[in-house]
Design an enzyme around this catalytic site. Structure first.
Site, PDB file in Angstrom:
ATOM      1  N   CYS A  25      27.957  44.104  38.743  1.00  0.00           N
ATOM      2  CA  CYS A  25      27.498  42.816  39.240  1.00  0.00           C
ATOM      3  C   CYS A  25      28.564  41.747  38.989  1.00  0.00           C
ATOM      4  CB  CYS A  25      26.202  42.403  38.548  1.00  0.00           C
ATOM      5  SG  CYS A  25      24.819  43.493  38.887  1.00  0.00           S
TER       6      CYS A  25
ATOM      7  N   GLY B  99      25.517  42.690  32.427  1.00  0.00           N
ATOM      8  CA  GLY B  99      25.632  43.978  31.766  1.00  0.00           C
ATOM      9  C   GLY B  99      25.465  45.171  32.675  1.00  0.00           C
ATOM     10  N   CYS B 100      25.390  44.966  33.988  1.00  0.00           N
ATOM     11  CA  CYS B 100      25.094  46.093  34.867  1.00  0.00           C
ATOM     12  C   CYS B 100      26.337  46.870  35.252  1.00  0.00           C
ATOM     13  CB  CYS B 100      24.384  45.615  36.123  1.00  0.00           C
ATOM     14  SG  CYS B 100      25.422  44.597  37.152  1.00  0.00           S
ATOM     15  N   GLY B 101      27.511  46.380  34.900  1.00  0.00           N
ATOM     16  CA  GLY B 101      28.715  47.148  35.138  1.00  0.00           C
ATOM     17  C   GLY B 101      29.464  46.749  36.381  1.00  0.00           C
TER      18      GLY B 101
ATOM     19  N   GLU C 122      27.968  53.265  34.423  1.00  0.00           N
ATOM     20  CA  GLU C 122      28.520  52.396  33.393  1.00  0.00           C
ATOM     21  C   GLU C 122      28.641  53.100  32.044  1.00  0.00           C
ATOM     22  OE1 GLU C 122      25.502  49.832  35.769  1.00  0.00           O
ATOM     23  OE2 GLU C 122      25.735  51.914  35.128  1.00  0.00           O
TER      24      GLU C 122
END
Length: 279
Positions: free
Chosen positions: A125, A121-123, A227
């Site tokens: 990774c 969810g880190c955009g 993000e």
């Protein structure tokens, strides 16, 4: 396997026995903490991502994730959604959201998966090459919303947000994403342990309810990251307001997209980083 949650889980909180130390004394009591579950997102039978989020409003979350991550271009690309909860006999309960998307979107997703080692969810990774980093946001159309924005809209949103943060009042540890009109009135708000998840839930509900995403702005209880601004650009949201600071990349993306970015929002002040129409 369960397809429903009990009352406590529907609240998104869990009770925890704690020892509270205060003023030199200690007491045993019960505290409430925000729930964090693994949620698997499955597209046409293929698992694409496992996100850690609060297990509520998962249909909206899955739709928002699919749209804001570019898996589906529009709500009509998603044909069916099923949410299933697994918890009986498990040390760590989890949820699975199964989405059926149109063939064109699924073919594009399979092609995209060939270039990704994994996804979180880190955009950014899981991207194998810097060349795959998407730094070219869609340009948000000028529909005249910012010209209609009331001078005190941000102050009103900042004033109203706490009343919509039920889970935060209970736990002290969740993020919120709210949808505001031109006067700053909040009509929708979602909370989650992850700030990206909260925004995805909001975007998903806007898409499911066929709300014009160019007709309001997002108010976030978090900082403004790349993000979050990128997700807003993908659905045409003209303004992003945050309580905390922006990052340099968030400012750059907002300017490219033509999004007005304001941060450190309070009832009496805010800082504007990306003016309307900036580039």
């Amino acid at each position: 396997m369960d397809d429903s949650l009990d009352d406590e889980q529907e609240r998104g909180v869990a009770e925890q026995q704690v020892r509270r130390w205060r003023g030199g004394s200690v007491e045993s009591t019960v505290d409430q903490v925000g729930q964090e579950w693994p949620v698997a997102l499955v597209f046409n039978g293929i698992s694409h991502a496992v996100m850690m989020c609060t297990p509520r409003e998962l249909e909206a979350f899955a739709v928002g994730f699919a749209i804001s991550e570019g898996i589906a271009e529009r709500g009509s690309d998603i044909r069916d959604i099923e949410v299933v909860f697994h918890r009986e006999g498990l040390a760590l309960p989890y949820a699975q959201v199964e989405l059926t998307i149109v063939q064109q979107a699924f073919a594009a997703l399979k092609e995209r998966r060939r270039a990704l080692a994994g996804r979180t969810g880190c955009g950014v990774c899981g991207i194998e090459s810097i060349d795959l980093l998407d730094l070219s946001p869609e340009r948000v159309p000028d529909t005249g919303f910012l010209a209609r924005l009331a001078p005190d809209a941000i102050a009103r949103a900042a004033h109203e947000l706490p009343s919509h943060q039920t889970l935060t009042r209970m736990t002290g540890g969740l993020h919120a994403a709210a949808w505001c009109d031109a006067q700053g009135a909040i009509s929708l708000a979602f909370e989650d342990v992850g700030r990206h998840n909260a925004l995805d839930k909001l975007i998903g509900r806007l898409v499911l309810d066929r709300v014009d995403t160019t007709s309001g702005f997002v108010f976030l209880s978090s900082r403004a990251s790349y993000e979050l601004v990128r997700k807003a650009a993908r659905v045409g949201i003209p303004m992003v307001a945050t309580i905390s600071a922006p990052s340099s990349l968030a400012i750059a993306i907002a300017r490219q997209a033509g999004i007005r970015l304001v941060s450190f929002c309070r009832e009496t002040s805010y800082v504007e980083y990306s003016p309307a129409g900036g580039d």
